[in-house]
Motif scaffolding. Sequence first.
Motif, PDB file in Angstrom:
ATOM      1  N   GLU A  57       0.828  -1.208   0.000  1.00 42.58           N
ATOM      2  CA  GLU A  57       0.000   0.000   0.000  1.00 42.58           C
ATOM      3  C   GLU A  57       0.861   1.256   0.000  1.00 42.58           C
ATOM      4  O   GLU A  57       0.602   2.207  -0.740  1.00 42.58           O
ATOM      5  CB  GLU A  57      -0.932  -0.001   1.212  1.00 42.58           C
ATOM      6  N   ALA A  58       1.923   1.256   0.806  1.00 37.34           N
ATOM      7  CA  ALA A  58       2.823   2.413   0.858  1.00 37.34           C
ATOM      8  C   ALA A  58       3.519   2.619  -0.489  1.00 37.34           C
ATOM      9  O   ALA A  58       3.660   3.755  -0.950  1.00 37.34           O
ATOM     10  CB  ALA A  58       3.851   2.234   1.967  1.00 37.34           C
ATOM     11  N   MET A  59       3.928   1.525  -1.124  1.00 39.37           N
ATOM     12  CA  MET A  59       4.586   1.641  -2.420  1.00 39.37           C
ATOM     13  C   MET A  59       3.627   2.176  -3.481  1.00 39.37           C
ATOM     14  O   MET A  59       4.018   2.971  -4.335  1.00 39.37           O
ATOM     15  CB  MET A  59       5.160   0.290  -2.839  1.00 39.37           C
ATOM     16  N   LEU A  60       2.377   1.750  -3.430  1.00 38.48           N
ATOM     17  CA  LEU A  60       1.383   2.264  -4.373  1.00 38.48           C
ATOM     18  C   LEU A  60       1.147   3.754  -4.165  1.00 38.48           C
ATOM     19  O   LEU A  60       0.990   4.509  -5.131  1.00 38.48           O
ATOM     20  CB  LEU A  60       0.071   1.489  -4.243  1.00 38.48           C
ATOM     21  N   GLU A  61       1.131   4.192  -2.900  1.00 37.65           N
ATOM     22  CA  GLU A  61       0.976   5.618  -2.610  1.00 37.65           C
ATOM     23  C   GLU A  61       2.159   6.416  -3.132  1.00 37.65           C
ATOM     24  O   GLU A  61       2.003   7.507  -3.681  1.00 37.65           O
ATOM     25  CB  GLU A  61       0.803   5.836  -1.110  1.00 37.65           C
TER      26      GLU A  61
END
Length: 135
Positions: A57-61
């Motif tokens: 999720e952090a990488m997608l953000e």
Amino acid sequence: MSGDDDDEPSYGSGDEVNITDGHRKRIPAAAAATPSSAASGLTRKRSRKACGDAIVEAMLEIAAASKMRAAALANNGDRFSISKCIRALDDLQGVDQQTYFVALGLFENPSSREIFISLKYEKRLKWLQGKCRAL
């Protein structure tokens, strides 16, 4: 079979479990309260999955923010492009040849392009003339 029929002595409180030979065996309460290695492995897998999900999720953000930044820079670059500055320069009235060529040199600098485009139409020529005098 009841606990009284077992060949094994009773150890007090605890859970009885069936073992493979059909006999029942009492396990101590402390052992029954702690998760088995399979259950603790499942708990670890769940926490790793949750941690992995959070990383994804952090990488997608980060990727989304990077795309937004790239788009903003592209828009900014288009807004203050050299060709746009030259079109604005060509639209100015009263620009002599020396000022025109100095302006072309100034347009190599992104900050100068932004200043030139951001100025009101009537102030652009005065700004360029001031730059010519400074050189």
